[in-house]
Design an enzyme around this catalytic site. Structure first.
Site, PDB file in Angstrom:
ATOM      1  N   GLU A   1       0.843  -1.192   0.000  1.00 24.05           N
ATOM      2  CA  GLU A   1       0.000   0.000   0.000  1.00 24.05           C
ATOM      3  C   GLU A   1       0.882   1.247   0.000  1.00 24.05           C
ATOM      4  O   GLU A   1       1.993   1.245   0.508  1.00 24.05           O
ATOM      5  CB  GLU A   1      -0.884   0.008   1.256  1.00 24.05           C
ATOM      6  CG  GLU A   1      -1.818   1.208   1.346  1.00 24.05           C
ATOM      7  CD  GLU A   1      -2.610   1.244   2.638  1.00 24.05           C
ATOM      8  OE1 GLU A   1      -3.705   1.821   2.629  1.00 24.05           O
ATOM      9  OE2 GLU A   1      -2.141   0.696   3.657  1.00 24.05           O
TER      10      GLU A   1
ATOM     11  N   LYS B   1      -9.598   1.375  -2.517  1.00 22.50           N
ATOM     12  CA  LYS B   1      -9.790   0.856  -1.163  1.00 22.50           C
ATOM     13  C   LYS B   1     -11.196   1.160  -0.651  1.00 22.50           C
ATOM     14  O   LYS B   1     -11.636   2.307  -0.626  1.00 22.50           O
ATOM     15  CB  LYS B   1      -8.740   1.486  -0.253  1.00 22.50           C
ATOM     16  CG  LYS B   1      -8.709   0.960   1.173  1.00 22.50           C
ATOM     17  CD  LYS B   1      -7.562   1.635   1.927  1.00 22.50           C
ATOM     18  CE  LYS B   1      -7.424   1.140   3.350  1.00 22.50           C
ATOM     19  NZ  LYS B   1      -6.306   1.820   4.044  1.00 22.50           N
TER      20      LYS B   1
ATOM     21  N   CYS C   1      -5.053  -3.227   2.848  1.00 23.95           N
ATOM     22  CA  CYS C   1      -4.799  -2.932   4.255  1.00 23.95           C
ATOM     23  C   CYS C   1      -6.031  -3.116   5.161  1.00 23.95           C
ATOM     24  O   CYS C   1      -6.382  -4.229   5.502  1.00 23.95           O
ATOM     25  CB  CYS C   1      -4.211  -1.533   4.393  1.00 23.95           C
ATOM     26  SG  CYS C   1      -3.330  -1.240   5.961  1.00 23.95           S
TER      27      CYS C   1
END
Length: 280
Positions: free
Chosen positions: A45, A120, A161
């Site tokens: 990330e 995300k 994440c």
């Protein structure tokens, strides 16, 4: 289910504060993974920069087509003849009505073409017990859709994440055919120490998929510290490759893709969903 074996390379990095420095940092690590035979290479990330302050970040924010790291790694994938998942780059979202950035994964083929994108879904808003506070939603616009993409090796599900804490996303990816799921991350040290390996192994067991988790690690220029410990977990929940440090480097793993079918046959929970009433 996909059969055969594939060698993957996970890049563990320590992203600098600017895209120019980030590309210079990543390129030798990607080349090292390729030299070790990796056909699919994954970066963490925030591969293009680590900046806690929005004002500093926005000085370097670019459209995806102009981002130095996204374009540099695309050229590198074509040069090396490898597939690459750029774990994420922080880029302009492309939404005129929202000036927040996108935290975006890019899947690049061996000709340097971007074949899938994922923004995300779950942004990290939290007050940690050690006093650290994060408000990712203030600067990052969350995505609105899950993504599974075809590669020559297997179907790949994309997450980033904090998504790791939402098992329903991973289940939806597996039910859509994902045999590998990427979890590029920049985990905090407190949450990484407590939860990183446990969550990665749980998601692998629940989905019967390989979990590929390249991570940022160490003390960054902007003052943030990340956990590192990049890891590959097989569909039975066994860690088959790991780094035990925060240092920049490469993690290589050979995946026997037939393990996906064996795990899902042994525990066929993906086909056992039932409708139920919510608790009162």
């Amino acid at each position: 289910m996909t059969e055969g074996a594939v060698r993957v390379g996970l890049v563990q990095s320590r992203a600098p504060a600017t895209p120019e420095a980030a590309l210079a940092h990543l390129e030798p690590l990607v080349r090292e993974a390729s030299e070790q035979g990796a056909r699919l290479i994954l970066t963490p990330e925030a591969s293009n920069m680590m900046q806690r302050r929005r004002e500093a970040r926005d000085l370097h924010l670019a459209d995806e087509a102009d981002d130095i790291v996204a374009q540099g790694l695309s050229r590198l994938a074509a040069e090396l003849g490898v597939w690459m998942l750029v774990g994420s780059v922080v880029v302009r979202s492309g939404r005129a009505e929202d000036d927040r950035a996108a935290n975006r994964s890019l899947l690049i083929d061996d000709r340097g073409r971007t074949v899938a994108r994922y923004d995300k879904l779950h942004v990290f808003d939290v007050d940690l017990p050690n006093g650290e506070t994060y408000r990712e939603s203030a600067t990052v616009r969350p995505g609105d859709g899950a993504v599974v993409a075809d590669t020559p090796f297997a179907r790949l599900g994309l997450t980033i994440c904090y998504d790791l804490r939402f098992p329903q996303l991973f289940r939806s990816l597996a039910k859509a055919g994902a045999e590998m799921i990427a979890v590029p991350a920049a985990f905090t040290v407190p949450t990484g120490r407590a939860h990183w390996e446990t969550l990665l192994r749980a998601r692998a067991i629940e989905t019967g998929a390989f979990i590929l988790a390249p991570a940022q690690g160490g003390e960054h220029e902007d003052g943030r510290a990340t956990w590192g410990r990049s890891m590959v977990v097989d569909p039975w929940g066994e860690v088959i490759a790991r780094r035990d440090d925060d240092a920049p480097g490469v993690l290589i793993a050979d995946l026997d893709m037939s393990a996906v079918g064996r795990a899902r046959q042994a525990v066929p929970s993906l086909s056992h969903d039932r409708e139920f009433l919510p608790p009162r």
